[in-house]
Design a protein around this motif. Structure first.
Motif, PDB file in Angstrom:
ATOM      1  N   LEU A  12       0.830  -1.200   0.000  1.00 41.53           N
ATOM      2  CA  LEU A  12       0.000   0.000   0.000  1.00 41.53           C
ATOM      3  C   LEU A  12       0.870   1.258   0.000  1.00 41.53           C
ATOM      4  CD1 LEU A  12      -2.699  -1.107   2.605  1.00 41.53           C
ATOM      5  CD2 LEU A  12      -2.853  -1.166   0.107  1.00 41.53           C
ATOM      6  N   PRO A  13       0.349   2.381  -0.499  1.00 41.87           N
ATOM      7  CA  PRO A  13       1.147   3.615  -0.533  1.00 41.87           C
ATOM      8  C   PRO A  13       1.353   4.191   0.858  1.00 41.87           C
ATOM      9  CG  PRO A  13      -1.109   4.056  -1.229  1.00 41.87           C
ATOM     10  CD  PRO A  13      -1.001   2.567  -1.094  1.00 41.87           C
ATOM     11  N   CYS A  14       2.569   4.646   1.131  1.00 41.59           N
ATOM     12  CA  CYS A  14       2.881   5.270   2.422  1.00 41.59           C
ATOM     13  C   CYS A  14       4.125   6.123   2.284  1.00 41.59           C
ATOM     14  CB  CYS A  14       3.096   4.206   3.496  1.00 41.59           C
ATOM     15  SG  CYS A  14       3.682   4.883   5.067  1.00 41.59           S
ATOM     16  N   ASN A  15       3.978   7.420   2.469  1.00 37.17           N
ATOM     17  CA  ASN A  15       5.124   8.326   2.369  1.00 37.17           C
ATOM     18  C   ASN A  15       6.143   8.105   3.475  1.00 37.17           C
ATOM     19  OD1 ASN A  15       4.378   9.843   0.043  1.00 37.17           O
ATOM     20  ND2 ASN A  15       2.871  10.962   1.267  1.00 37.17           N
ATOM     21  N   LYS A  16       5.693   7.581   4.598  1.00 37.16           N
ATOM     22  CA  LYS A  16       6.619   7.326   5.700  1.00 37.16           C
ATOM     23  C   LYS A  16       7.538   6.143   5.370  1.00 37.16           C
ATOM     24  CE  LYS A  16       5.394   7.776  10.013  1.00 37.16           C
ATOM     25  NZ  LYS A  16       6.537   8.619  10.491  1.00 37.16           N
ATOM     26  N   ARG A  17       6.975   5.127   4.771  1.00 31.61           N
ATOM     27  CA  ARG A  17       7.763   3.944   4.409  1.00 31.61           C
ATOM     28  C   ARG A  17       8.510   4.169   3.096  1.00 31.61           C
ATOM     29  NH1 ARG A  17       3.889   0.855   3.427  1.00 31.61           N
ATOM     30  NH2 ARG A  17       4.133   0.928   1.158  1.00 31.61           N
ATOM     31  N   GLN A  18       7.838   4.781   2.123  1.00 32.70           N
ATOM     32  CA  GLN A  18       8.432   5.027   0.800  1.00 32.70           C
ATOM     33  C   GLN A  18       8.097   6.448   0.368  1.00 32.70           C
ATOM     34  OE1 GLN A  18       7.306   2.189  -2.190  1.00 32.70           O
ATOM     35  NE2 GLN A  18       8.387   3.250  -3.834  1.00 32.70           N
ATOM     36  N   PRO A  19       8.955   7.417   0.667  1.00 33.49           N
ATOM     37  CA  PRO A  19       8.677   8.815   0.340  1.00 33.49           C
ATOM     38  C   PRO A  19       8.282   9.000  -1.118  1.00 33.49           C
ATOM     39  CG  PRO A  19      10.629   8.667   1.717  1.00 33.49           C
ATOM     40  CD  PRO A  19      10.262   7.260   1.353  1.00 33.49           C
ATOM     41  N   GLY A  20       7.190   9.767  -1.315  1.00 34.46           N
ATOM     42  CA  GLY A  20       6.719  10.046  -2.655  1.00 34.46           C
ATOM     43  C   GLY A  20       5.656   9.103  -3.164  1.00 34.46           C
ATOM     44  N   SER A  21       5.351   8.046  -2.390  1.00 33.06           N
ATOM     45  CA  SER A  21       4.362   7.072  -2.848  1.00 33.06           C
ATOM     46  C   SER A  21       2.933   7.492  -2.518  1.00 33.06           C
ATOM     47  CB  SER A  21       4.646   5.693  -2.243  1.00 33.06           C
ATOM     48  OG  SER A  21       4.535   5.720  -0.823  1.00 33.06           O
ATOM     49  N   GLY A  22       2.784   8.502  -1.659  1.00 34.38           N
ATOM     50  CA  GLY A  22       1.455   8.962  -1.266  1.00 34.38           C
ATOM     51  C   GLY A  22       1.070   8.473   0.112  1.00 34.38           C
ATOM     52  N   CYS A  23       0.018   9.076   0.669  1.00 32.87           N
ATOM     53  CA  CYS A  23      -0.493   8.680   1.986  1.00 32.87           C
ATOM     54  C   CYS A  23      -1.830   7.986   1.782  1.00 32.87           C
ATOM     55  CB  CYS A  23      -0.658   9.894   2.899  1.00 32.87           C
ATOM     56  SG  CYS A  23      -1.430   9.502   4.490  1.00 32.87           S
TER      57      CYS A  23
END
Length: 327
Positions: free
Chosen positions: A126-137
């Motif tokens: 799933l998208p997560c800026n905390k885990r993968q910056p730039g992927s979205g929240c």
């Protein structure tokens, strides 16, 4: 889980040196959060540096407060005579967290470093800026029942999961840190970060730095304190809303007041204007209701967590009521 190297460090200097040589490595203490993240594929450090042999478990009274080593377990701290006598709010918060089994293993330093329990963060699909910056929240427009009502940004609405950290924020603790550039001290309220544009940064530790302990200054909060945690079930559940309340009351007048909230922001949330309001006021229901109203200024609910806008002030009032002894 990916393969990784494992080494043990007997001193803080050795541990810090190991990360200086390999910045992608990670410190391992109790491992109650890190190992879960590794199993879920959220993080994959190629090397773990076991810091448990380092002598950082001492709990002692100092001239100006209480010292707690970073490798002291949550259970040992919660039950320690000095903590119960001098900082009972910390004991209450620790005993409200996790399970007895986890408290016997988890450490004070690790507790401060634990990462959010956001569903989107913990699922690599799933998208997560905390885990993968730039992927979205994913939580911003997704299922956000557990998420923030204070201090969030368009990049992240996750919350800090630690009960202990809420108490330490209310008690004006200081974090003791050692690193390649020497030792430094950071106020606990400055240790964790709000998400802003960089939610991947949970705290203000620098690369290769190691938490060695905390200090809690002497205070007048040995009696009128309470930690109230509202959750879906009474055991092994994270806070929907929690409040740490510490009062110094004389002749029914509040001389000092310190509050912190959990489950509502990316870091333990200090409603400082509410604290200021409480000082000099009578310890009664009307005072507590007004303080709670002040504390909720700038709160903003999301699609599935707007119930926190009512739950939070009610939790503040109940925590203050219990701490004051008028409940």
């Amino acid at each position: 889980m990916n393969q990784f190297q494992y080494v043990r460090a007997n001193t803080a200097k050795t541990a810090i040196g190991a990360l200086a040589k390999d910045p992608s490595a990670a410190f391992l203490a109790g491992g109650t959060n890190l190992i879960d993240l590794m199993k879920n594929g959220v993080t994959a450090p190629p090397k773990l540096v076991d810091i448990n042999p380092i002598p950082l478990t001492e709990i002692k009274k100092q001239s100006n407060g209480l010292y707690i080593g970073a490798l002291a377990t949550n259970a040992d701290v919660a039950d320690h005579k000095l903590v119960l006598q001098n900082q009972p709010l910390l004991s209450l918060a620790l005993n409200a967290g996790a399970s007895a089994q986890l408290r016997n293993v988890a450490t004070i330093g690790g507790n401060m470093m634990q990462r959010t329990r956001c569903f989107y963060f913990n699922n690599p699909d799933l998208p997560c800026n905390k885990r993968q910056p730039g992927s979205g929240c994913g939580a911003l427009e997704g299922y956000n029942r557990m998420h923030a009502i204070f201090g969030a940004s368009s990049q992240c609405v996750a919350v800090n999961p630690s009960d202990m950290s809420v108490a330490l924020a209310a008690l004006d603790a200081t974090v003791l840190i050692s690193g390649p550039k020497g030792d430094r001290r950071v106020l606990f309220t400055d240790f964790h970060r709000l998400p802003g544009e960089h939610p991947e940064k949970d705290n203000n530790l620098m690369k290769g730095e190691l938490i060695t302990g905390i200090e809690i200054p002497d205070n007048a909060f040995s009696k009128n304190v309470h930690y109230l945690k509202v959750r879906d079930r009474s055991s092994y559940a994270f806070a929907l809303v929690s409040v740490a309340a510490a009062l110094n009351i004389k002749n029914n007048t509040i001389k000092e007041a310190q509050l912190a909230m959990g489950g509502v922001a990316h870091k333990p949330w200090r409603p400082t204007e509410a604290e200021k309001y409480l000082v000099g006021k009578p310890a009664n229901e009307a005072t507590f209701k007004q303080a709670a109203e002040i504390a909720m200024q700038n709160a903003k609910g999301l699609k599935y967590n707007s119930f926190k806008l009512k739950m939070s002030p009610n939790t503040i009032i109940e925590a203050l009521r219990t701490a004051s002894g008028i409940a």
